[in-house]
Scaffold this active site. Sequence first.
Site, PDB file in Angstrom:
ATOM      1  N   THR A 171      -1.276  -4.342  10.028  1.00  0.00           N
ATOM      2  CA  THR A 171      -0.414  -5.468   9.630  1.00  0.00           C
ATOM      3  C   THR A 171       1.038  -5.007   9.735  1.00  0.00           C
ATOM      4  OG1 THR A 171      -2.028  -6.453   8.163  1.00  0.00           O
ATOM      5  CG2 THR A 171       0.275  -6.781   7.557  1.00  0.00           C
ATOM      6  N   GLY A 201      -5.344 -14.253   3.699  1.00  0.00           N
ATOM      7  CA  GLY A 201      -5.113 -13.044   2.913  1.00  0.00           C
ATOM      8  C   GLY A 201      -3.824 -13.112   2.125  1.00  0.00           C
ATOM      9  N   ASP A 202      -3.330 -11.951   1.742  1.00  0.00           N
ATOM     10  CA  ASP A 202      -2.118 -11.869   0.925  1.00  0.00           C
ATOM     11  C   ASP A 202      -0.838 -12.179   1.691  1.00  0.00           C
ATOM     12  OD1 ASP A 202      -2.898  -9.332   2.261  1.00  0.00           O
ATOM     13  OD2 ASP A 202      -0.893  -8.723   1.589  1.00  0.00           O
ATOM     14  N   THR A 222       0.906  -4.561   2.550  1.00  0.00           N
ATOM     15  CA  THR A 222      -0.193  -4.433   3.508  1.00  0.00           C
ATOM     16  C   THR A 222      -1.364  -3.768   2.798  1.00  0.00           C
ATOM     17  OG1 THR A 222      -0.953  -3.231   5.475  1.00  0.00           O
ATOM     18  CG2 THR A 222       0.955  -2.320   4.340  1.00  0.00           C
ATOM     19  N   GLY A 223      -2.570  -4.023   3.290  1.00  0.00           N
ATOM     20  CA  GLY A 223      -3.748  -3.419   2.675  1.00  0.00           C
ATOM     21  C   GLY A 223      -4.809  -4.480   2.425  1.00  0.00           C
ATOM     22  N   HIS A 224      -5.705  -4.198   1.513  1.00  0.00           N
ATOM     23  CA  HIS A 224      -6.810  -5.125   1.242  1.00  0.00           C
ATOM     24  C   HIS A 224      -6.261  -6.379   0.551  1.00  0.00           C
ATOM     25  CE1 HIS A 224     -10.514  -6.455  -1.012  1.00  0.00           C
ATOM     26  NE2 HIS A 224     -10.834  -6.565   0.250  1.00  0.00           N
ATOM     27  N   GLY A 225      -6.218  -7.474   1.307  1.00  0.00           N
ATOM     28  CA  GLY A 225      -5.515  -8.668   0.862  1.00  0.00           C
ATOM     29  C   GLY A 225      -6.006  -9.231  -0.453  1.00  0.00           C
TER      30      GLY A 225
HETATM   31  N1  ASP Z   1      -3.183  -7.420   4.056  1.00  0.00           N
HETATM   32  C1  ASP Z   1      -3.855  -7.855   5.260  1.00  0.00           C
HETATM   33  C2  ASP Z   1      -4.891  -8.883   4.885  1.00  0.00           C
HETATM   34  O1  ASP Z   1      -5.654  -8.646   3.970  1.00  0.00           O
HETATM   35  C3  ASP Z   1      -4.499  -6.768   6.046  1.00  0.00           C
HETATM   36  C4  ASP Z   1      -3.741  -5.460   6.175  1.00  0.00           C
HETATM   37  O2  ASP Z   1      -2.638  -5.346   5.685  1.00  0.00           O
HETATM   38  O3  ASP Z   1      -4.286  -4.539   6.806  1.00  0.00           O
HETATM   39  O4  ASP Z   1      -4.978  -9.885   5.531  1.00  0.00           O
END
Ligand code: ASP
Length: 305
Positions: A171, A201-202, A222-225
Amino acid sequence: MNPCIVVHGGAGGIDDGRVPAARAGCAAAVRAGLEVLAGGGGALDAVQAAVRVLEDDPEFNAGVGSALTRDGTVEVDAGIMDGATLRIGAIGAVEDLRRPIDLAREVLEDGEHVLLVGNAAWAFARERGYTPAPPTALITERALLRLEAERTRRAAAAAAAGPPRLREGGTVGACAIDAAGHVAAATSTGGITYKRRGRVGDTPLPGCGTWADDLGGAASATGHGESIIRVTLTRAVVDRLRAGMRAQDAARAGIEDLTARVRGEGGVICVDARGEIGIAHSTARMPWASASLAAPEPRTGVTAP
Ligand code: ASP
Protein backbone atom coordinates in the site's frame (compact mmCIF):
# COMPACT_ATOMS: atom_id res chain seq x y z
CA MET A 1 8.34 26.57 7.81
CA ASN A 2 10.52 24.07 5.95
CA PRO A 3 8.07 22.28 3.63
CA CYS A 4 8.61 18.53 3.69
CA ILE A 5 7.10 15.26 2.54
CA VAL A 6 7.29 11.64 3.69
CA VAL A 7 5.95 8.59 1.83
CA HIS A 8 5.56 4.88 2.59
CA GLY A 9 5.38 1.86 0.33
CA GLY A 10 3.43 -0.45 2.62
CA ALA A 11 4.07 -2.39 5.81
CA GLY A 12 5.00 -6.00 5.15
CA GLY A 13 7.85 -8.37 4.60
CA ILE A 14 9.32 -7.57 1.19
CA ASP A 15 12.15 -9.80 -0.04
CA ASP A 16 15.75 -8.56 -0.07
CA GLY A 17 15.71 -8.62 -3.85
CA ARG A 18 12.96 -6.04 -4.03
CA VAL A 19 14.45 -3.60 -1.54
CA PRO A 20 16.33 -1.45 -4.10
CA ALA A 21 13.24 -1.05 -6.29
CA ALA A 22 11.04 -0.21 -3.30
CA ARG A 23 13.51 2.44 -2.09
CA ALA A 24 13.88 3.88 -5.57
CA GLY A 25 10.10 4.01 -6.03
CA CYS A 26 9.63 5.85 -2.74
CA ALA A 27 12.44 8.28 -3.61
CA ALA A 28 10.82 9.03 -6.98
CA ALA A 29 7.51 9.71 -5.26
CA VAL A 30 9.13 12.06 -2.75
CA ARG A 31 10.84 13.93 -5.58
CA ALA A 32 7.50 14.40 -7.36
CA GLY A 33 5.89 15.73 -4.19
CA LEU A 34 8.84 17.97 -3.37
CA GLU A 35 8.75 19.45 -6.85
CA VAL A 36 5.20 20.61 -6.15
CA LEU A 37 6.26 22.14 -2.83
CA ALA A 38 9.34 23.76 -4.40
CA GLY A 39 7.09 25.41 -6.98
CA GLY A 40 5.06 26.97 -4.20
CA GLY A 41 2.33 24.33 -4.44
CA GLY A 42 0.22 23.16 -1.51
CA ALA A 43 0.54 20.02 0.59
CA LEU A 44 -2.62 18.55 -0.94
CA ASP A 45 -1.17 18.70 -4.47
CA ALA A 46 2.15 17.38 -3.20
CA VAL A 47 0.73 14.22 -1.59
CA GLN A 48 -1.43 13.54 -4.64
CA ALA A 49 1.59 13.86 -6.97
CA ALA A 50 3.64 11.52 -4.78
CA VAL A 51 0.94 8.85 -4.53
CA ARG A 52 0.32 8.99 -8.26
CA VAL A 53 3.96 7.99 -8.88
CA LEU A 54 3.60 5.02 -6.54
CA GLU A 55 0.30 3.93 -8.14
CA ASP A 56 2.07 3.76 -11.51
CA ASP A 57 4.94 1.70 -10.09
CA PRO A 58 4.14 -2.05 -10.33
CA GLU A 59 6.34 -2.70 -7.27
CA PHE A 60 3.54 -1.45 -5.05
CA ASN A 61 0.05 -2.63 -4.15
CA ALA A 62 -1.81 0.38 -5.57
CA GLY A 63 -2.94 1.16 -9.10
CA VAL A 64 -0.82 -1.13 -11.29
CA GLY A 65 0.23 -4.10 -9.11
CA SER A 66 -2.82 -4.00 -6.84
CA ALA A 67 -3.61 -7.02 -4.67
CA LEU A 68 -6.35 -9.22 -6.11
CA THR A 69 -9.72 -10.26 -4.74
CA ARG A 70 -10.44 -13.96 -4.34
CA ASP A 71 -12.12 -13.76 -7.77
CA GLY A 72 -8.91 -12.49 -9.32
CA THR A 73 -10.23 -8.95 -9.86
CA VAL A 74 -8.82 -5.56 -8.86
CA GLU A 75 -10.81 -3.31 -6.49
CA VAL A 76 -9.01 -0.26 -5.20
CA ASP A 77 -9.43 2.03 -2.20
CA ALA A 78 -7.97 5.54 -1.83
CA GLY A 79 -8.34 8.59 0.39
CA ILE A 80 -6.96 12.13 0.48
CA MET A 81 -7.44 14.81 3.13
CA ASP A 82 -6.70 18.52 3.41
CA GLY A 83 -5.67 19.53 6.93
CA ALA A 84 -6.48 23.19 6.38
CA THR A 85 -10.19 22.69 5.67
CA LEU A 86 -10.76 19.10 6.87
CA ARG A 87 -12.10 18.30 3.42
CA ILE A 88 -11.78 14.60 2.55
CA GLY A 89 -12.27 12.66 -0.68
CA ALA A 90 -12.31 8.88 -0.73
CA ILE A 91 -13.28 5.95 -2.91
CA GLY A 92 -13.72 2.28 -1.99
CA ALA A 93 -13.95 -1.05 -3.82
CA VAL A 94 -13.68 0.50 -7.27
CA GLU A 95 -12.89 -1.96 -10.07
CA ASP A 96 -10.34 -1.39 -12.82
CA LEU A 97 -9.48 2.18 -11.87
CA ARG A 98 -6.04 3.29 -13.00
CA ARG A 99 -5.70 6.48 -10.93
CA PRO A 100 -7.42 5.95 -7.58
CA ILE A 101 -5.90 8.99 -5.87
CA ASP A 102 -7.01 11.31 -8.67
CA LEU A 103 -10.60 10.12 -8.33
CA ALA A 104 -10.43 10.54 -4.55
CA ARG A 105 -9.25 14.11 -5.15
CA GLU A 106 -12.22 14.68 -7.48
CA VAL A 107 -14.55 13.57 -4.67
CA LEU A 108 -12.80 16.00 -2.32
CA GLU A 109 -13.07 18.91 -4.76
CA ASP A 110 -16.69 18.11 -5.59
CA GLY A 111 -17.45 18.30 -1.89
CA GLU A 112 -20.95 16.85 -1.93
CA HIS A 113 -19.86 13.53 -0.41
CA VAL A 114 -16.80 12.16 1.37
CA LEU A 115 -16.75 8.53 0.21
CA LEU A 116 -18.07 6.88 -2.95
CA VAL A 117 -17.89 3.13 -3.54
CA GLY A 118 -18.16 0.55 -6.30
CA ASN A 119 -20.33 1.26 -9.32
CA ALA A 120 -21.51 4.55 -7.88
CA ALA A 121 -17.91 5.73 -7.79
CA TRP A 122 -17.61 4.71 -11.44
CA ALA A 123 -20.71 6.70 -12.35
CA PHE A 124 -19.09 9.75 -10.73
CA ALA A 125 -15.78 8.96 -12.48
CA ARG A 126 -17.43 8.67 -15.90
CA GLU A 127 -19.01 12.09 -15.44
CA ARG A 128 -15.46 13.36 -15.12
CA GLY A 129 -14.16 11.59 -18.20
CA TYR A 130 -12.52 8.56 -16.59
CA THR A 131 -12.64 5.26 -18.48
CA PRO A 132 -11.99 1.81 -16.99
CA ALA A 133 -8.54 0.29 -17.47
CA PRO A 134 -8.63 -2.90 -19.57
CA PRO A 135 -9.36 -5.81 -17.18
CA THR A 136 -5.79 -7.10 -16.99
CA ALA A 137 -3.92 -3.78 -17.24
CA LEU A 138 -3.56 -3.43 -13.47
CA ILE A 139 -2.76 -7.10 -12.80
CA THR A 140 0.89 -8.06 -12.41
CA GLU A 141 2.51 -11.49 -12.35
CA ARG A 142 3.43 -11.01 -8.69
CA ALA A 143 -0.16 -10.18 -7.71
CA LEU A 144 -1.31 -13.40 -9.42
CA LEU A 145 1.35 -15.42 -7.59
CA ARG A 146 0.36 -13.89 -4.28
CA LEU A 147 -3.28 -14.78 -4.87
CA GLU A 148 -2.33 -18.35 -5.72
CA ALA A 149 -0.13 -18.62 -2.63
CA GLU A 150 -2.91 -17.31 -0.41
CA ARG A 151 -5.41 -19.72 -1.95
CA THR A 152 -3.06 -22.61 -1.25
CA ARG A 153 -2.38 -21.47 2.29
CA ARG A 154 -6.07 -21.23 3.06
CA ALA A 155 -6.75 -24.62 1.56
CA ALA A 156 -4.29 -26.21 3.99
CA ALA A 157 -6.35 -27.34 6.98
CA ALA A 158 -3.84 -26.19 9.60
CA ALA A 159 -3.64 -22.67 8.24
CA ALA A 160 -7.38 -22.38 7.69
CA ALA A 161 -7.96 -22.31 11.44
CA GLY A 162 -5.73 -19.29 12.01
CA PRO A 163 -6.38 -15.63 11.29
CA PRO A 164 -5.28 -14.25 7.91
CA ARG A 165 -1.64 -13.23 8.04
CA LEU A 166 -0.28 -10.07 6.48
CA ARG A 167 2.17 -11.53 4.02
CA GLU A 168 3.25 -8.61 1.95
CA GLY A 169 2.40 -4.94 2.02
CA GLY A 170 2.77 -2.48 -0.80
CA THR A 171 0.00 0.00 0.00
CA VAL A 172 1.25 3.54 -0.60
CA GLY A 173 0.80 6.82 1.23
CA ALA A 174 2.17 10.31 1.68
CA CYS A 175 2.04 13.15 4.22
CA ALA A 176 3.28 16.68 3.61
CA ILE A 177 3.40 20.19 5.04
CA ASP A 178 3.69 23.24 2.79
CA ALA A 179 5.17 26.72 3.20
CA ALA A 180 1.89 28.04 4.61
CA GLY A 181 1.95 25.38 7.33
CA HIS A 182 -0.92 23.37 5.84
CA VAL A 183 -0.75 19.59 6.06
CA ALA A 184 -2.29 16.85 3.89
CA ALA A 185 -2.33 13.06 3.70
CA ALA A 186 -3.10 10.60 0.89
CA THR A 187 -3.22 6.80 0.81
CA SER A 188 -3.96 4.31 -1.99
CA THR A 189 -4.19 0.51 -2.08
CA GLY A 190 -5.44 -2.59 -3.80
CA GLY A 191 -6.27 -3.86 -0.30
CA ILE A 192 -5.37 -7.32 0.91
CA THR A 193 -4.91 -10.37 -1.27
CA TYR A 194 -7.89 -12.78 -1.34
CA LYS A 195 -10.28 -10.16 0.05
CA ARG A 196 -13.96 -10.53 -0.76
CA ARG A 197 -15.31 -8.29 -3.46
CA GLY A 198 -16.85 -5.23 -1.89
CA ARG A 199 -14.50 -5.28 1.08
CA VAL A 200 -13.35 -1.76 1.97
CA GLY A 201 -10.26 -1.46 4.15
CA ASP A 202 -8.83 1.29 6.32
CA THR A 203 -7.25 3.31 3.50
CA PRO A 204 -10.25 5.45 2.44
CA LEU A 205 -11.86 5.63 5.87
CA PRO A 206 -11.25 9.00 7.53
CA GLY A 207 -9.13 8.66 10.65
CA CYS A 208 -8.29 5.03 9.88
CA GLY A 209 -5.91 4.93 6.91
CA THR A 210 -5.82 8.67 6.22
CA TRP A 211 -6.16 11.80 8.36
CA ALA A 212 -4.91 15.40 8.28
CA ASP A 213 -5.61 18.35 10.53
CA ASP A 214 -3.52 21.53 10.59
CA LEU A 215 -3.96 21.66 14.37
CA GLY A 216 -1.91 18.46 14.77
CA GLY A 217 -0.48 17.08 11.55
CA ALA A 218 -1.12 14.42 8.91
CA ALA A 219 -0.84 10.63 8.96
CA SER A 220 -1.11 7.73 6.51
CA ALA A 221 -1.39 4.09 7.62
CA THR A 222 -0.76 0.67 6.13
CA GLY A 223 -1.18 -2.89 7.34
CA HIS A 224 -4.09 -5.13 8.26
CA GLY A 225 -7.01 -2.84 7.48
CA GLU A 226 -9.60 -4.41 9.77
CA SER A 227 -7.23 -3.92 12.74
CA ILE A 228 -6.35 -0.34 11.76
CA ILE A 229 -10.05 0.54 11.55
CA ARG A 230 -10.64 -0.76 15.08
CA VAL A 231 -8.11 1.67 16.57
CA THR A 232 -8.72 4.57 14.09
CA LEU A 233 -4.97 4.65 13.73
CA THR A 234 -4.31 7.90 11.85
CA ARG A 235 -6.76 9.92 13.92
CA ALA A 236 -5.14 8.55 17.06
CA VAL A 237 -1.68 9.56 15.82
CA VAL A 238 -2.76 13.07 14.80
CA ASP A 239 -4.56 13.57 18.10
CA ARG A 240 -1.28 12.79 19.88
CA LEU A 241 0.47 15.38 17.70
CA ARG A 242 -2.22 17.89 18.59
CA ALA A 243 -1.59 17.18 22.26
CA GLY A 244 2.09 18.07 21.72
CA MET A 245 3.74 14.68 21.33
CA ARG A 246 6.79 14.49 19.04
CA ALA A 247 6.09 12.99 15.62
CA GLN A 248 8.29 9.94 16.03
CA ASP A 249 6.82 9.20 19.47
CA ALA A 250 3.25 9.62 18.17
CA ALA A 251 3.86 7.21 15.28
CA ARG A 252 5.42 4.67 17.61
CA ALA A 253 2.62 5.00 20.18
CA GLY A 254 0.03 4.47 17.44
CA ILE A 255 1.67 1.23 16.35
CA GLU A 256 2.11 0.08 19.95
CA ASP A 257 -1.62 0.57 20.44
CA LEU A 258 -2.38 -1.34 17.24
CA THR A 259 -0.38 -4.28 18.60
CA ALA A 260 -1.57 -4.09 22.20
CA ARG A 261 -5.26 -3.43 21.62
CA VAL A 262 -6.12 -5.57 18.59
CA ARG A 263 -2.91 -7.49 17.84
CA GLY A 264 -2.81 -5.78 14.45
CA GLU A 265 0.20 -5.57 12.19
CA GLY A 266 0.96 -2.38 10.35
CA GLY A 267 2.80 0.87 9.95
CA VAL A 268 2.21 4.61 9.92
CA ILE A 269 3.95 7.76 8.77
CA CYS A 270 3.18 11.27 9.97
CA VAL A 271 4.24 14.89 9.73
CA ASP A 272 3.48 17.37 12.49
CA ALA A 273 2.60 21.06 12.30
CA ARG A 274 6.29 21.97 12.80
CA GLY A 275 7.43 19.83 9.89
CA GLU A 276 8.89 16.94 11.88
CA ILE A 277 8.24 13.45 10.58
CA GLY A 278 7.50 10.14 12.29
CA ILE A 279 7.82 6.62 10.86
CA ALA A 280 6.88 3.42 12.72
CA HIS A 281 5.85 -0.15 11.86
CA SER A 282 5.44 -3.52 13.55
CA THR A 283 6.09 -5.51 10.37
CA ALA A 284 9.56 -6.64 9.28
CA ARG A 285 9.78 -3.83 6.77
CA MET A 286 8.08 -0.71 5.47
CA PRO A 287 9.76 1.16 2.59
CA TRP A 288 9.77 4.92 3.11
CA ALA A 289 11.36 8.09 1.83
CA SER A 290 11.41 11.69 3.00
CA ALA A 291 12.80 15.05 1.92
CA SER A 292 12.38 18.74 2.66
CA LEU A 293 13.10 21.90 0.73
CA ALA A 294 16.10 22.51 2.99
CA ALA A 295 17.38 18.93 2.45
CA PRO A 296 15.95 17.94 -0.95
CA GLU A 297 17.94 14.73 -1.55
CA PRO A 298 15.53 11.94 -0.48
CA ARG A 299 16.44 9.81 2.53
CA THR A 300 15.10 6.29 2.09
CA GLY A 301 14.88 3.07 4.09
CA VAL A 302 12.90 -0.13 4.51
CA THR A 303 12.77 0.01 8.29
CA ALA A 304 11.98 2.99 10.51
CA PRO A 305 15.03 5.24 11.03
N1 ASP B 1 -4.23 -1.38 4.77
C1 ASP B 1 -4.49 -2.04 3.51
C2 ASP B 1 -5.85 -2.69 3.57
O1 ASP B 1 -6.14 -3.37 4.54
C3 ASP B 1 -3.48 -3.06 3.12
C4 ASP B 1 -2.02 -2.73 3.38
O2 ASP B 1 -1.72 -1.66 3.85
O3 ASP B 1 -1.17 -3.59 3.09
O4 ASP B 1 -6.60 -2.56 2.65
